[in-house]
Design a protein around this motif. Structure first.
Motif, PDB file in Angstrom:
ATOM      1  N   ASP A 805    -104.956 -32.278 -17.234  1.00 35.15           N
ATOM      2  CA  ASP A 805    -106.143 -32.219 -18.524  1.00 35.15           C
ATOM      3  C   ASP A 805    -105.141 -32.347 -20.036  1.00 35.15           C
ATOM      4  O   ASP A 805    -105.284 -32.866 -20.730  1.00 35.15           O
ATOM      5  CB  ASP A 805    -107.195 -31.203 -18.442  1.00 35.15           C
ATOM      6  N   SER A 806    -104.160 -31.251 -19.897  1.00 34.27           N
ATOM      7  CA  SER A 806    -103.509 -30.952 -21.073  1.00 34.27           C
ATOM      8  C   SER A 806    -102.445 -32.428 -21.370  1.00 34.27           C
ATOM      9  O   SER A 806    -102.340 -32.461 -22.362  1.00 34.27           O
ATOM     10  CB  SER A 806    -102.314 -29.714 -20.637  1.00 34.27           C
ATOM     11  N   GLN A 807    -102.019 -32.772 -20.022  1.00 34.49           N
ATOM     12  CA  GLN A 807    -101.264 -34.101 -20.272  1.00 34.49           C
ATOM     13  C   GLN A 807    -102.095 -35.111 -21.101  1.00 34.49           C
ATOM     14  O   GLN A 807    -101.502 -35.809 -21.840  1.00 34.49           O
ATOM     15  CB  GLN A 807    -100.583 -34.502 -19.070  1.00 34.49           C
ATOM     16  N   ASN A 808    -103.146 -35.341 -20.482  1.00 33.47           N
ATOM     17  CA  ASN A 808    -104.123 -36.260 -21.026  1.00 33.47           C
ATOM     18  C   ASN A 808    -104.424 -36.119 -22.539  1.00 33.47           C
ATOM     19  O   ASN A 808    -104.541 -37.368 -23.238  1.00 33.47           O
ATOM     20  CB  ASN A 808    -105.412 -36.568 -20.302  1.00 33.47           C
ATOM     21  N   ARG A 809    -104.742 -35.061 -22.784  1.00 34.19           N
ATOM     22  CA  ARG A 809    -105.218 -34.339 -24.042  1.00 34.19           C
ATOM     23  C   ARG A 809    -103.943 -34.679 -25.177  1.00 34.19           C
ATOM     24  O   ARG A 809    -104.167 -35.367 -26.181  1.00 34.19           O
ATOM     25  CB  ARG A 809    -105.392 -33.191 -24.368  1.00 34.19           C
ATOM     26  N   LYS A 810    -102.719 -34.545 -24.677  1.00 34.56           N
ATOM     27  CA  LYS A 810    -101.412 -34.821 -25.520  1.00 34.56           C
ATOM     28  C   LYS A 810    -101.364 -36.315 -25.691  1.00 34.56           C
ATOM     29  O   LYS A 810    -100.884 -36.669 -26.823  1.00 34.56           O
ATOM     30  CB  LYS A 810    -100.279 -34.310 -24.917  1.00 34.56           C
ATOM     31  N   SER A 811    -101.515 -37.025 -24.974  1.00 31.14           N
ATOM     32  CA  SER A 811    -101.309 -38.601 -24.999  1.00 31.14           C
ATOM     33  C   SER A 811    -102.484 -38.917 -26.055  1.00 31.14           C
ATOM     34  O   SER A 811    -102.136 -39.812 -26.827  1.00 31.14           O
ATOM     35  CB  SER A 811    -101.713 -39.100 -23.555  1.00 31.14           C
ATOM     36  N   GLU A 812    -103.527 -38.561 -25.687  1.00 34.63           N
ATOM     37  CA  GLU A 812    -104.653 -38.685 -26.754  1.00 34.63           C
ATOM     38  C   GLU A 812    -104.352 -38.350 -27.965  1.00 34.63           C
ATOM     39  O   GLU A 812    -104.634 -39.222 -29.147  1.00 34.63           O
ATOM     40  CB  GLU A 812    -106.096 -38.188 -26.174  1.00 34.63           C
ATOM     41  N   GLN A 814    -101.390 -37.852 -29.491  1.00 36.20           N
ATOM     42  CA  GLN A 814    -100.192 -38.685 -29.853  1.00 36.20           C
ATOM     43  C   GLN A 814    -100.742 -40.072 -30.578  1.00 36.20           C
ATOM     44  O   GLN A 814    -100.331 -40.538 -31.373  1.00 36.20           O
ATOM     45  CB  GLN A 814     -99.278 -38.855 -28.718  1.00 36.20           C
ATOM     46  N   LEU A 815    -101.876 -40.760 -29.632  1.00 31.28           N
ATOM     47  CA  LEU A 815    -102.225 -41.955 -30.261  1.00 31.28           C
ATOM     48  C   LEU A 815    -103.196 -41.868 -31.297  1.00 31.28           C
ATOM     49  O   LEU A 815    -103.102 -42.784 -32.200  1.00 31.28           O
ATOM     50  CB  LEU A 815    -103.134 -42.361 -28.770  1.00 31.28           C
ATOM     51  N   ARG A 839    -104.816 -29.832 -33.333  1.00 32.49           N
ATOM     52  CA  ARG A 839    -105.172 -29.929 -31.898  1.00 32.49           C
ATOM     53  C   ARG A 839    -103.702 -30.115 -31.077  1.00 32.49           C
ATOM     54  O   ARG A 839    -103.695 -29.548 -30.318  1.00 32.49           O
ATOM     55  CB  ARG A 839    -105.829 -31.367 -31.878  1.00 32.49           C
ATOM     56  N   MET A 840    -102.849 -30.935 -31.733  1.00 34.44           N
ATOM     57  CA  MET A 840    -101.507 -31.011 -31.117  1.00 34.44           C
ATOM     58  C   MET A 840    -100.674 -29.560 -30.880  1.00 34.44           C
ATOM     59  O   MET A 840    -100.305 -29.357 -29.854  1.00 34.44           O
ATOM     60  CB  MET A 840    -100.706 -31.971 -31.919  1.00 34.44           C
ATOM     61  N   GLN A 841    -101.055 -28.938 -32.007  1.00 31.52           N
ATOM     62  CA  GLN A 841    -100.224 -27.341 -31.873  1.00 31.52           C
ATOM     63  C   GLN A 841    -101.060 -26.489 -31.009  1.00 31.52           C
ATOM     64  O   GLN A 841    -100.249 -25.989 -30.351  1.00 31.52           O
ATOM     65  CB  GLN A 841    -100.461 -26.673 -33.482  1.00 31.52           C
ATOM     66  N   ASN A 842    -102.621 -26.750 -30.964  1.00 31.44           N
ATOM     67  CA  ASN A 842    -103.174 -25.877 -29.869  1.00 31.44           C
ATOM     68  C   ASN A 842    -102.745 -26.410 -28.305  1.00 31.44           C
ATOM     69  O   ASN A 842    -102.794 -25.592 -27.564  1.00 31.44           O
ATOM     70  CB  ASN A 842    -104.846 -26.290 -30.047  1.00 31.44           C
ATOM     71  N   GLU A 843    -102.686 -27.475 -28.407  1.00 32.04           N
ATOM     72  CA  GLU A 843    -101.951 -27.938 -27.212  1.00 32.04           C
ATOM     73  C   GLU A 843    -100.615 -27.532 -26.726  1.00 32.04           C
ATOM     74  O   GLU A 843    -100.500 -27.216 -25.534  1.00 32.04           O
ATOM     75  CB  GLU A 843    -102.196 -29.511 -27.033  1.00 32.04           C
ATOM     76  N   GLU A 844     -99.770 -27.283 -27.599  1.00 34.87           N
ATOM     77  CA  GLU A 844     -98.585 -26.875 -27.453  1.00 34.87           C
ATOM     78  C   GLU A 844     -98.794 -25.304 -26.756  1.00 34.87           C
ATOM     79  O   GLU A 844     -98.107 -25.044 -25.966  1.00 34.87           O
ATOM     80  CB  GLU A 844     -97.651 -26.884 -28.589  1.00 34.87           C
TER      81      GLU A 844
END
Length: 1113
Positions: A805-812, A814-815, A839-844
């Motif tokens: 899920d984390s990888q998918n959110r990162k891709s989204e 980034q897109l 959101r990207m910072q939270n994902e990190e």
């Protein structure tokens, strides 16, 4: 039968009596009859309905019928088929013949109850067919009733209803059209909007075209002047929109036109209920698609003008207590609170940029007017948009403050009150900017308002002082006003007869003290502590003063925190004794007005005294546990409940929708729960070990709050508390505390990880996820050897999905970051980059804590973790490895690297070689993963092969064969695949030789022997042939095979490598010695049998020459 009927009818009539005793006796007799023979009783009830001429009796009978079905569905299901048919036919006949509307509805309710109550018995299978037959026959009254039945069945039997999707679309389209009578259109509209909620998404496209017909129904009702029914329809529209707003967005403009038309219509301008629901629909559309709202020309200007127009319609009352809404929540929407809601929600959703210019083209004129109502509207407008326009306000804050401050001391108290409200909101939204630059201007005005002869102005001024002082960045800012401010507050508290005013001033005093340091407040300490003690003593026996007494305790704790424990120590025991005595009183409970204040006071004392507070924990912790365990003040209301008092109870509560029910939770009780959980967390952080006697109870309170739906921060603090609880238990055990054992630690960790895994799965707020993952990672690292595989199971099962899920959110993310223009319909243009970046910072953060979790698993529990990694996580190796703050550990790194890099040949070569080196040098440490790594090496060999096929293809046609994956490494035509193969085979040889006891030698050795010789890597070949020679010299049975069956293969290997660079002089000598020894034992015939299955003639010829040399020598 007639006698039975007469007796039964007499009982029914007695049920209608006003006398309670008579009615209770009749209810008892009816219950006895029903229990003796429910089937006969049911038939009698139906007969009475048919024969009775009084609607009151009929309605009672039908209520009893429905109650009998609902409460005893299992009994109904056991009725004979004949009785059931009789009941159904009777109900349908009476529904047809009955003329009274509410009696028909009661009959429908019985029909619905029969259909849905005994779900497992599948009663009345043909009811839907009957409904559709009635639709076909076209009786308007019956069609309307069937729509009502269908509407109630939708949510209960949605799977059955959806089967008739195509038919239903046709009926909705027909019945909603202008050709139908209004009552049928109305009933169809309500059913259609419920139907939207149950159909699957793929079918929703088919019904979109019907929506405009629902708008036409509402327009028709407005035209006919039936605002009540129009309001009902809009309510239904809003309810459906809350869950299926995407469908409505297809008719965005049409809905805007409909709702704006209602709001602007002269006939409906005084109907604030209708206006309110129309505006609610507009706001939902704006919030769902803000981009469309901004693109709709003139729309934003219209809605803002409507909002300010409503703000201006404040009612003028004679008495001051009729205009203040302090502590009062009105059920009916007023123009001003509708206007306030519009501005607040628009500003929060669209941001300040589009709103600020429109609002401030209106506000200055309102503020300059001599009409107090317009002044009030302008100030209310500033307050309403303050939070959403924060950045825009700060660009010209001087002018903004200049707009508000002149009205603070306005002679019209309502304007003054609203100016204070606006100032309070600005202080909240723009702290500490406002304190840093405007304290000198604001504090004199607030002090002046405290002296006004109006308790509401005084209370509101004290409220602003609380907000202002709580966030003041430097205590020196308030120093100039401190003497006067303290003096006024103490005078009001001592002399006022108004208890709410006294309470608010005591809270203001506490906030002012919290803004001061010990040095500043030192000269006031003696006067303040004596004054506050006197308040505590004088209010002890008076129930009406419990609120002020509780606030006084809180004020004393603030003073203690400010002045420090050294100065406060001499008064501490006396104050603590007062608090303890209060807690021990008979009527002290969580409902006592003092309860939460005493709780907060103990909290501040604990923070002041820290470790030395331990003797008083026994008074604080039970309070906390009781407060955090209290049942929440909640109200449950059914959607179809018309009771206004019930609906009124929902106002001011946090609402949760559950099916047809609304659950309203008292917002204050949620806030109190948050304070209790936050305090428990603070104590765990600060005091730690002294909390051991209560640690089990604290854990029991904390765990249920991991999934607390109503407050995000409660879930955060709960998850962050659990690692500290584990740490306290482990530290106590390791320090020799005999009350703590390993089993308790294991059980606690197991419970914590189990519930954390549920929390992570159910967490709806992505920003909360890092807190939960941090807790998991910390607990795993802390618990080390105190937990087992079963304890880790929930986390091991959860990790793959979390990482995916984390990888998918990162891709989204980034897109979206690369293509922000695609998403501007859902975000304000100025904020989209910021939101995506957040959101990207939270994902990190999520990635970091996932990696720390894996790091702990590898470091302390890799036997459990590595199989999971191999099966499900290897694709994420690189991302995880980058996040880890320390090395995974050599064993884990080798295994994880092999698994990950096996997917690319170039990388696999390095990893396979590394595995062999580690096998040689790792000794005991490698033994734990030797079997696992050997299996991976076998997989690599089976995956890539030896590379011989590719070389043969190249030899056949060099031009036709090329491969990006297999570029040649040297001029000899050695491919990457060949190197992968050789290094894998060599690594297996090293594992066999150096880790013999750690692997299944009898399985792996034959596989390795079959792979020899290594042909392309001379260094690795020399090592492996040397291992082979050593085993032969020791006559290893597994290498030689049963009855020396492997000897032919071994001799073939030796012959192949002799006189090549694949062996050195030392290995060559070993081979020659082995062959010479065999030659002494074997006859020529034995040799011929041995090489009979060789396919390579060159090898046979080479071996023959070798034998001849032996004979010559």
């Amino acid at each position: 039968m007639n006698q039975e009927f007469a007796q039964f009818e007499e009982i029914i009539l007695l049920l209608l009596e006003n006398d309670n005793e008579i009615r209770n006796q009749a209810e008892l007799e009816f219950q006895n009859l029903y229990e003796q023979d429910p089937e006969a009783c049911f038939q009698l009830l139906l007969a009475c309905v048919e024969m009775s001429k009084e609607d009151a009796v009929k309605s009672l009978l039908l209520v009893l019928l429905r109650r009998a079905v609902v409460s005893s569905g299992s009994l109904y299901s056991k009725f004979s088929n004949k009785t059931k048919e009789l009941i159904k036919n009777s109900l349908l006949e009476q529904l047809t013949n009955q003329k009274t509307r509410y009696i028909q509805k009661l009959i429908c309710d019985v029909i619905i109850a029969i259909k849905i109550q005994p779900q497992k018995t599948n009663e009345w299978n043909d009811l839907l067919s009957i409904i559709f037959n009635i639709f076909e026959n076209g009786n308007i009254n019956l069609c309307e009733l069937m729509m009502y039945i269908l509407r109630e069945l939708c949510l209960e039997l949605k799977d059955d209803i959806i089967k008739y999707h195509e038919d239903l679309i046709n009926y909705f389209r027909s019945f909603l059209s202008e050709k139908s009578e209004m009552k049928l259109r109305l009933s169809s509209l309500k059913t259609f909007l419920i139907y939207i909620l149950i159909i699957p998404q793929e079918k929703q496209k088919q019904i979109i075209g019907i929506l405009p017909a629902t708008f036409d129904v509402i327009k028709g009702l407005i035209k006919e002047g039936d605002n009540d029914l129009a309001n009902q329809c809009l309510q239904e529209l809003v309810t459906t929109g809350r869950t299926s707003i995407d469908i409505f967005l297809n008719y965005y403009q049409e809905l805007l036109d409909l709702c704006l038309g209602i709001v602007e219509c002269e006939e409906s301008k005084e109907d604030y209920l209708l206006q309110h629901i129309s505006i609610e629909m507009l706001l939902m559309m704006i919030e769902s698609a803000p981009g469309k709202a901004l693109q709709t020309k003139g729309f934003l200007e219209k809605i803002v003008l409507i909002a300010f127009d409503l703000l201006c319609k404040i009612k003028e009352e004679d008495e001051i207590n009729e205009w203040t809404n302090s502590g009062i929540i009105y059920f009916e929407p007023t123009p001003t609170n509708i206007g306030e809601s519009i501005l607040e929600r628009i500003s929060l959703r669209l941001g300040g940029n589009p709103l600020i210019s429109i609002s401030f083209s209106i506000i200055p004129d309102l503020l300059e007017s001599k009409d107090w109502k317009l002044n009030y509207a302008g100030l209310k407008g500033i307050e309403s948009i303050s939070e959403g326009c924060k950045n825009e306000f700060e660009q010209d804050f001087e002018q903004l403050i200049g707009n508000i401050l002149p009205f603070i001391t306005n002679e019209n108290y309502r304007v003054s009150y609203q100016a204070l409200d606006a100032l309070g909101q600005l202080t909240t939204d723009h702290t500490p900017l406002i304190q840093s630059f405007y304290t000198k201007k604001i504090m004199p005005l607030l002090i002046e308002c405290l002296l006004v002869n109006n308790k509401y102005i005084q209370i509101n001024s004290a409220s602003v002082i609380i907000v202002f002082a709580n966030q003041i960045p430097n205590s020196k800012m308030i120093l100039h006003f401190l003497d006067k401010l303290l003096k006024i507050l103490l005078e009001i508290i001592e002399n006022s007869e108004d208890i709410p005013l006294q309470e608010q001033c005591m809270s203001a005093l506490s906030s002012v003290l919290s803004a001061c340091n010990g040095e500043i407040i030192g000269k006031y300490y003696k006067e303040l502590i004596e004054f506050l003690k006197q308040i505590v003593i004088s209010t002890n026996e008076k129930k009406e003063y419990k609120g002020i007494r509780g606030r006084t305790f809180e004020c004393i704790s603030t003073l203690a925190n400010c002045i420090g424990k050294q100065t406060f120590n001499k008064d501490a025991n006396e104050i603590f004794e007062y608090m303890i005595t209060t807690q021990k009183s008979k009527d002290f409970s969580p409902h006592d007005p003092q309860f939460n204040f005493i709780l907060k006071s103990w909290q501040k004392f604990a923070l002041t005294f820290k470790e030395s507070f331990e003797p008083y924990l026994e008074y604080l912790i039970p309070l906390l546990i009781e407060s955090a365990s209290q049942k929440l003040d909640s109200v449950v209301v059914n959607d179809d409940e018309d009771d206004e008092e019930k609906q009124r109870e929902l106002i001011g509560r946090t609402i949760i929708i559950s099916g047809k029910k609304k659950i309203g939770i008292n917002t204050l009780s949620i806030q109190e729960r948050f304070q209790s959980i936050e305090l428990l967390y603070d104590l765990l952080c600060i005091i730690k070990m002294p909390l051991l006697p209560w640690i089990k109870k604290i854990s029991k309170v904390i765990i249920p709050h991991l999934t607390f739906l109503f407050h995000d921060k409660i879930r955060q603090f709960s998850s962050q508390s659990l690692p500290i609880i584990v740490e306290i238990l482990i530290t106590s055990f390791e320090n020799g505390n005999k009350e703590i054992d390993e089993q308790l630690i294991n059980e606690t960790v197991k419970e914590n990880l189990f519930y954390l895994s549920i929390t992570v799965t159910d967490e709806g707020i992505l920003e909360n996820l890092p807190f939960h993952l941090d807790a998991i990672a910390t607990i795993i690292s802390l618990s080390k050897n105190y937990i087992n595989s079963k304890t880790l199971k929930p986390i091991l099962e959860l990790l793959p999905q979390l990482i995916k899920d984390s990888q998918n959110r990162k891709s989204e993310n980034q897109l979206q970051f690369q293509n922000p223009n695609l998403y501007k319909l859902n975000y304000d243009e100025e904020d989209i980059d910021i939101q995506i970046e957040e959101r990207m910072q939270n994902e990190e953060l999520i990635s970091q804590y996932l990696s720390e979790t894996i790091e702990g698993l590898i470091k302390y529990h890799y036997d459990d973790f590595l199989p999971l990694f191999i099966k499900k996580l290897s694709n994420y190796y690189i991302d995880l490895a980058k996040k880890c703050s320390i090395s995974f550990g050599r064993n884990a790194t080798t295994v994880m690297s092999i698994v990950y890099y096996m997917n690319t040949k170039e990388s696999a070569t390095r990893q396979f070689f590394g595995a062999g080196v580690f096998a040689m040098r790792g000794k005991d440490s490698f033994a734990k993963v030797a079997q696992l790594i050997s299996e991976l090496l076998v997989q690599g060999i089976e995956k890539y092969g030896s590379g011989e096929e590719e070389q043969q293809k190249e030899n056949i046609n060099e031009k036709e064969y090329s491969s990006d994956e297999d570029e040649y490494d040297d001029e000899d035509g050695i491919t990457t695949t060949m190197l992968v193969y050789d290094n894998a085979v060599s690594a297996i040889g090293k594992i066999l030789y150096y880790q013999t006891d750690a692997i299944q030698f009898d399985v792996l050795a034959p596989f390795w022997l079959n792979c020899l010789p290594i042909q392309n890597d001379s260094d690795e070949s020399k090592k492996n042939i040397n291992y082979l020679c050593n085993w032969i010299e020791k006559e290893n049975e597994i290498i030689l095979g049963k009855n020396n069956k492997n000897l032919s293969k071994i001799i073939q290997i030796f012959v192949f490598v002799l006189d090549t660079d694949l062996v050195d002089e030392n290995v060559t000598n070993k081979i020659i010695q082995i062959l010479e020894k065999l030659n002494q034992q074997f006859s020529l015939k034995d040799w011929k049998l041995l090489i009979d299955n060789w396919q390579n003639n060159d090898l046979i010829e080479k071996f023959s020459e070798l034998l001849n040399n032996f004979e010559k020598n």
